[in-house]
Design an enzyme around this catalytic site. Sequence first.
Site, short mmCIF file in Angstrom:
data_model
loop_
_atom_site.label_atom_id
_atom_site.label_comp_id
_atom_site.label_asym_id
_atom_site.label_seq_id
_atom_site.Cartn_x
_atom_site.Cartn_y
_atom_site.Cartn_z
CD GLN A 17 -1.04 -0.97 3.56
OE1 GLN A 17 -2.26 -0.90 3.53
NE2 GLN A 17 -0.41 -1.66 4.47
CG HIS A 41 -5.13 2.40 19.91
ND1 HIS A 41 -4.30 3.45 19.57
CD2 HIS A 41 -5.19 1.61 18.81
CE1 HIS A 41 -3.87 3.28 18.33
NE2 HIS A 41 -4.41 2.18 17.85
CG ASP A 100 -1.33 1.86 15.46
OD1 ASP A 100 -1.47 1.27 16.55
OD2 ASP A 100 -2.31 2.24 14.79
CG ASP A 156 -3.84 -12.68 4.48
OD1 ASP A 156 -4.73 -13.44 4.91
OD2 ASP A 156 -4.08 -11.68 3.80
CG ASP A 175 -6.27 -1.61 14.97
OD1 ASP A 175 -7.06 -0.92 14.31
OD2 ASP A 175 -5.23 -1.16 15.49
CB SER A 176 -8.94 -4.40 9.74
OG SER A 176 -10.28 -3.93 9.85
CG ASP A 178 -12.22 2.26 6.48
OD1 ASP A 178 -13.34 2.18 7.00
OD2 ASP A 178 -11.38 3.13 6.81
#
Length: 283
Positions: free
Chosen positions: A31, A62, A86, A138, A156-157, A159
């Site tokens: 990305q 979070h 993160d 993955d 915690d993906s 969109d």
Amino acid sequence: MAKRFTETLYSTYGQSYIIEEVLFENRTEHQHLIIFKNKEFGNVMALDGIVQTTERDEFIYHEMLTHVPMFAHGHAKRVLIIGGGDGGILREVLRHKTVEHVTMVEIDAAVVEMCKEYFPEHSAGAFDDPRVELVIADGVDFVVNNQAKFDVIISDSTDPEGPGEVLFTSRFYQGCKNSLNENGILATQNGVSFMQLDEVKTTYKRFDGLFKDRWFYAAPVPTYVGGIMTLSWGTDNPELRKIPESVIQQRYETAGFKTRYYNPALHVGAFALPQYVVDALTD
């Protein structure tokens, strides 16, 4: 004229930030990644034109995605985090003394390294904790092939576009269900309900038949514009969503750490959803 970053999540509506300084920009294997400084929000990270996190308000997201399932469970020892490169979710999970092991699965190693450098307070050293196993893989493949069991799974993906799209599929949710211990809880990021109501309805349908108790809880995060964020909730123990505030308060006090947004009253109240969301789920 000041240079601006304009978010591209929605085709007809969005937000923009004045860029004080571009700290990092690169196209990784998966990305486009940019990190820049903004006067109001501090360091800001965006992937493929969509803001993922900022220094200013990350604690709301979070804390709510982590502590609601963790305190509802009450004694989670093994936790699985999908995404969350993160380190913010990891930081909050590790604050719970009951946790013995955390497996974190992140698809993009570059995100982890960049966040360590430009968002050090997000992880606050969490990646160095001996309880942590970081897997670069993955997330769907991991849960589908995984043999281990977890008490809490947090997704915690990004969109549901690009690399994050597969983390909203029935195959992923089934893999998570198979990876949960008895009384286990799945919590996932599920978008801003006012702008992304179809995503909420889709997740609710995909949870049908997987979890005896499927619902959502809410958190207002300024970075994710358009209203409240909905965070999905799935478990086979319906009582975990109904734990009294007094019990959550006791667990919170026993945990012995301070939060900046989450508290036991918000925990209980977060499951009360706006009527337009309730109508969409019960229609």
